[in-house]
Structure formats: C-alpha cells, structure tokens
Design a protein around this motif. Structure first.
Motif, PDB file in Angstrom:
ATOM      1  N   VAL A  31       0.861  -1.186   0.000  1.00 26.20           N
ATOM      2  CA  VAL A  31       0.000   0.000   0.000  1.00 26.20           C
ATOM      3  C   VAL A  31       0.892   1.229   0.000  1.00 26.20           C
ATOM      4  CG1 VAL A  31      -1.594   1.343   1.439  1.00 26.20           C
ATOM      5  CG2 VAL A  31      -1.964  -1.110   1.120  1.00 26.20           C
ATOM      6  N   CYS A  33       0.810   5.682   0.357  1.00 28.54           N
ATOM      7  CA  CYS A  33       0.112   6.937   0.619  1.00 28.54           C
ATOM      8  C   CYS A  33       1.150   8.049   0.731  1.00 28.54           C
ATOM      9  CB  CYS A  33      -0.785   6.851   1.850  1.00 28.54           C
ATOM     10  SG  CYS A  33       0.058   6.672   3.421  1.00 28.54           S
ATOM     11  N   GLU A 113      -4.047  -7.436   2.776  1.00 26.63           N
ATOM     12  CA  GLU A 113      -4.317  -6.091   2.302  1.00 26.63           C
ATOM     13  C   GLU A 113      -4.650  -5.142   3.448  1.00 26.63           C
ATOM     14  OE1 GLU A 113      -5.210  -9.055   0.852  1.00 26.63           O
ATOM     15  OE2 GLU A 113      -6.644  -8.542  -0.727  1.00 26.63           O
ATOM     16  N   LEU A 117      -2.759  -1.716   4.560  1.00 28.82           N
ATOM     17  CA  LEU A 117      -3.486  -0.441   4.637  1.00 28.82           C
ATOM     18  C   LEU A 117      -3.345   0.203   6.011  1.00 28.82           C
ATOM     19  CD1 LEU A 117      -6.710  -1.413   2.702  1.00 28.82           C
ATOM     20  CD2 LEU A 117      -5.301   0.595   2.195  1.00 28.82           C
ATOM     21  N   ASP A 142      -3.926   9.986  -1.013  1.00 30.05           N
ATOM     22  CA  ASP A 142      -3.605   8.947  -2.003  1.00 30.05           C
ATOM     23  C   ASP A 142      -3.338   7.567  -1.424  1.00 30.05           C
ATOM     24  OD1 ASP A 142      -3.778  10.939  -3.972  1.00 30.05           O
ATOM     25  OD2 ASP A 142      -1.666  11.456  -3.749  1.00 30.05           O
ATOM     26  N   CYS A 143      -4.040   7.188  -0.385  1.00 28.84           N
ATOM     27  CA  CYS A 143      -3.834   5.859   0.195  1.00 28.84           C
ATOM     28  C   CYS A 143      -4.515   4.824  -0.696  1.00 28.84           C
ATOM     29  CB  CYS A 143      -4.393   5.806   1.614  1.00 28.84           C
ATOM     30  SG  CYS A 143      -3.979   4.261   2.440  1.00 28.84           S
ATOM     31  N   ARG A 144      -3.723   3.855  -1.166  1.00 31.70           N
ATOM     32  CA  ARG A 144      -4.288   2.845  -2.072  1.00 31.70           C
ATOM     33  C   ARG A 144      -3.433   1.583  -2.104  1.00 31.70           C
ATOM     34  NH1 ARG A 144      -1.128   6.201  -4.444  1.00 31.70           N
ATOM     35  NH2 ARG A 144       0.072   5.730  -6.283  1.00 31.70           N
ATOM     36  N   ASN A 158      -1.835  -2.150  -9.283  1.00 31.61           N
ATOM     37  CA  ASN A 158      -2.509  -0.863  -9.433  1.00 31.61           C
ATOM     38  C   ASN A 158      -1.441   0.225  -9.475  1.00 31.61           C
ATOM     39  OD1 ASN A 158      -4.406   1.199  -9.459  1.00 31.61           O
ATOM     40  ND2 ASN A 158      -4.780   1.115  -7.262  1.00 31.61           N
TER      41      ASN A 158
END
Length: 159
Positions: A31, A33, A113, A117, A142-144, A158
C-alpha cells in the motif's frame, strides 16, 4: 437477508468469514500513501529537527506494529501470522511530501491487504502527530493498494 455478503449470515447478522477450507498460500500486499507538508515542516523533518524527535524511525516502527495488530482494530479481520512487515519512505523534496510504502507478507488462508493499509495509515498518522506542533494543515492523501498476490484471485497491480 441473502447470504451473498461474506460478512453477513442469512439472517443479516455480522460474522467473520470462515476461511478454514481455503489453501495456505504465500500472500503479499503493498500500500502507498503520501503526507503533504509545508516547506518549513518538511525542512525540519529532513534535518531531524522537529520537537518530538526522529519522525521517520518512529513512523516506521508504528506502522510495523500496526500491521501486527490489525485484527484487533478491524472487527472481522482474521488474526494472521505476519511473516514480514516493512514501512519505507520516499522523501519528495520538490513536493514537500513523504511517500509511504507499507508491505506485509504471510503464508495463510487470507490476504494481508488490510494489514498493509493499516500499516501505511498509522505510519502517516504518526508523521502527522510528530509534525502537528509546527503545522496544523498537514494532509494525508492517495492511500491505495498498489499490489497484492496470493490466494484464489492471484495477482493484482494498481500502478
């Protein structure tokens, strides 16, 4: 109520998903961010001159600890044997930002996941906490999820 929602039984009651029949596989999640700072706060951070001390080391430890405690924070998350957790930083001088990348790995029946996160977001919140004395308008953005592998769904990217 239908049993089509994985976290609800046929009567609509919340439940933890039963993963006992799933195969153990190696699983990874990454993740990213960002934490946006003003130029003064950013300068203090890179010079290690903020009043609360070493921001990035503290944020790294907080993120790793958070990954290991995710099941205690999110009600339906399974406790997982985290085999690897890391939090990495990219200092963006032009943007006065700190990029955060959290990576978590396990071998198990469900993915990591949520652990990645939580690790990224707690690392970001720790940066916020350690900088808030000199700046009140810090942004976490922009956390993804950028990568996951393992399990039935396989690989996801991604970029």
């Amino acid at each position: 109520m239908s049993d089509r929602f994985s976290h609800m039984d046929a009567d609509g009651n919340a439940r933890m998903v039963d993963v006992s029949a799933k195969d153990n596989t190696k699983r990874t999640a990454i993740v990213r961010c960002r934490v946006l700072l003003n130029s003064n706060t950013f300068d203090l951070l890179v010079r290690d001159a903020l009043p609360k001390g070493d921001v990035l080391t503290t944020a790294k430890i907080a993120g790793i600890m958070a990954a290991k405690q995710t099941h205690a924070l999110i009600p339906m998350c399974h406790p997982l044997p985290v085999s690897y957790a890391d939090v990495r930083f990219e200092v963006d001088e032009a943007g006065h930002a700190v990029g955060i990348e959290a990576e978590v790995r396990t071998t198990g029946k469900t993915g990591v996941e949520m652990e990645a996160l939580v690790a990224a977001q707690i690392a970001a919140a720790t940066i916020y906490d350690m900088c808030k004395a000199v700046q009140k308008d810090i942004e976490i953005t922009d956390c993804r999820l950028i990568y996951k592998s393992g399990g039935k769904s396989g690989e996801f990217r991604n970029d």
